[in-house]
Design a protein around this motif. Sequence first.
Motif, PDB file in Angstrom:
ATOM      1  N   ILE A  75       0.872  -1.175   0.000  1.00  0.00           N
ATOM      2  CA  ILE A  75       0.000   0.000   0.000  1.00  0.00           C
ATOM      3  C   ILE A  75       0.907   1.222   0.000  1.00  0.00           C
ATOM      4  CG2 ILE A  75      -1.779   1.254   1.259  1.00  0.00           C
ATOM      5  CD1 ILE A  75      -2.329  -1.520   2.703  1.00  0.00           C
TER       6      ILE A  75
ATOM      7  N   ARG B 188       1.237   5.557  -0.895  1.00  0.00           N
ATOM      8  CA  ARG B 188       0.562   6.830  -1.128  1.00  0.00           C
ATOM      9  C   ARG B 188       0.902   7.288  -2.544  1.00  0.00           C
ATOM     10  NH1 ARG B 188       0.949  11.763   3.191  1.00  0.00           N
ATOM     11  NH2 ARG B 188      -0.218  13.300   1.990  1.00  0.00           N
ATOM     12  N   MET B 189      -0.109   7.695  -3.298  1.00  0.00           N
ATOM     13  CA  MET B 189       0.118   8.179  -4.657  1.00  0.00           C
ATOM     14  C   MET B 189       1.132   9.320  -4.629  1.00  0.00           C
ATOM     15  SD  MET B 189      -1.944   6.705  -6.916  1.00  0.00           S
ATOM     16  CE  MET B 189      -3.583   6.056  -7.123  1.00  0.00           C
TER      17      MET B 189
ATOM     18  N   GLU C 134       7.150   3.426  -5.039  1.00  0.00           N
ATOM     19  CA  GLU C 134       6.623   2.815  -6.267  1.00  0.00           C
ATOM     20  C   GLU C 134       7.737   2.102  -7.032  1.00  0.00           C
ATOM     21  OE1 GLU C 134       3.425   2.698  -7.573  1.00  0.00           O
ATOM     22  OE2 GLU C 134       2.626   3.634  -5.765  1.00  0.00           O
TER      23      GLU C 134
ATOM     24  N   SER D 205      -0.093  -3.429 -10.107  1.00  0.00           N
ATOM     25  CA  SER D 205      -1.147  -2.548  -9.625  1.00  0.00           C
ATOM     26  C   SER D 205      -2.472  -3.300  -9.596  1.00  0.00           C
ATOM     27  CB  SER D 205      -1.260  -1.333 -10.547  1.00  0.00           C
ATOM     28  OG  SER D 205      -2.279  -0.484 -10.093  1.00  0.00           O
TER      29      SER D 205
ATOM     30  N   SER E 200      -5.464  -1.898  -7.398  1.00  0.00           N
ATOM     31  CA  SER E 200      -6.581  -0.975  -7.201  1.00  0.00           C
ATOM     32  C   SER E 200      -6.075   0.329  -6.609  1.00  0.00           C
ATOM     33  CB  SER E 200      -7.636  -1.596  -6.284  1.00  0.00           C
ATOM     34  OG  SER E 200      -7.103  -1.827  -4.994  1.00  0.00           O
ATOM     35  N   GLU E 201      -6.985   1.285  -6.590  1.00  0.00           N
ATOM     36  CA  GLU E 201      -6.728   2.562  -5.937  1.00  0.00           C
ATOM     37  C   GLU E 201      -7.867   2.820  -4.978  1.00  0.00           C
ATOM     38  OE1 GLU E 201      -6.299   5.496  -8.998  1.00  0.00           O
ATOM     39  OE2 GLU E 201      -4.511   4.517  -9.823  1.00  0.00           O
TER      40      GLU E 201
ATOM     41  N   THR F 263      -8.982   5.487  -1.244  1.00  0.00           N
ATOM     42  CA  THR F 263      -8.690   6.655  -0.432  1.00  0.00           C
ATOM     43  C   THR F 263      -8.405   6.216   0.997  1.00  0.00           C
ATOM     44  OG1 THR F 263     -10.144   7.973  -1.818  1.00  0.00           O
ATOM     45  CG2 THR F 263      -9.636   8.861   0.347  1.00  0.00           C
TER      46      THR F 263
ATOM     47  N   PRO G 270      -5.059   9.687  -1.752  1.00  0.00           N
ATOM     48  CA  PRO G 270      -5.177   8.489  -2.585  1.00  0.00           C
ATOM     49  C   PRO G 270      -4.064   7.480  -2.316  1.00  0.00           C
ATOM     50  CG  PRO G 270      -4.444  10.354  -3.908  1.00  0.00           C
ATOM     51  CD  PRO G 270      -4.697  10.871  -2.525  1.00  0.00           C
ATOM     52  N   LEU G 271      -4.458   6.208  -2.301  1.00  0.00           N
ATOM     53  CA  LEU G 271      -3.546   5.085  -2.102  1.00  0.00           C
ATOM     54  C   LEU G 271      -3.547   4.202  -3.334  1.00  0.00           C
ATOM     55  CD1 LEU G 271      -4.682   4.005   1.480  1.00  0.00           C
ATOM     56  CD2 LEU G 271      -2.627   5.313   0.897  1.00  0.00           C
ATOM     57  N   SER G 272      -2.416   3.590  -3.578  1.00  0.00           N
ATOM     58  CA  SER G 272      -2.286   2.618  -4.650  1.00  0.00           C
ATOM     59  C   SER G 272      -1.998   1.260  -4.016  1.00  0.00           C
ATOM     60  CB  SER G 272      -1.142   3.030  -5.580  1.00  0.00           C
ATOM     61  OG  SER G 272      -1.012   2.116  -6.633  1.00  0.00           O
TER      62      SER G 272
ATOM     63  N   HIS H  39      -0.859  -2.586  -4.649  1.00  0.00           N
ATOM     64  CA  HIS H  39      -0.182  -3.509  -5.552  1.00  0.00           C
ATOM     65  C   HIS H  39      -0.178  -4.889  -4.904  1.00  0.00           C
ATOM     66  CE1 HIS H  39       1.307   0.329  -7.046  1.00  0.00           C
ATOM     67  NE2 HIS H  39       1.621  -0.291  -8.160  1.00  0.00           N
TER      68      HIS H  39
END
Length: 177
Positions: A133, A135-136, A142, A152, A154-155, A157, A164-166, A168
């Motif tokens: 997890i 943070r964008m 990343e 990846s 999903s995204e 909040t 926003p969180l990404s 993986h």
Amino acid sequence: MTEIRTPRLLLRRWNDDDLAPMADINADSQVMRWIDDGSVRDLDETAEAIEQWEEEWDEEGFGLFAVELLASGEMAGFAGLSVPEYLPEVLPAVAISWRFGSQFWGQGYASEAAHATLEFALQDRGLDRVISISRMGDDASENIIRKLGMKSESEMTHPVYGFPLSIHAIDLTEFQA
């Protein structure tokens, strides 16, 4: 005692000597800018966190490792596994994470520790899947996530801080040791 040795690092359980160096890492605004609301943490908050990390080891059979440089014995930060209870949408996932002092950035230590942790999760602890997890906008994290071979997924909040969180993920069939 659970330990992992890589060519340059020792990943191990926490001890009393780790409190001061980890508190220094947590007090660095550059290190903390991508974590929660970006606030630094003091010695007491760091002690409480280490206690919680050790409890997770006892309860789950995995947790966050203290990461030490083999060449010097310096405590560089942490890498490890945790259950991201603050994000119920991803549960019952196990997440990999890391945090290193800024003086240790750019030398491949985080990638080395994260890869060893992922191998530990999938091969030693028998997990079928691990997520990350981030943070964008946290390009450094990343980059490590890409090096781990995570894709990846999903995204969403952050439920408390609203950024926003990404998400993986990688599963056992995709992992290359």
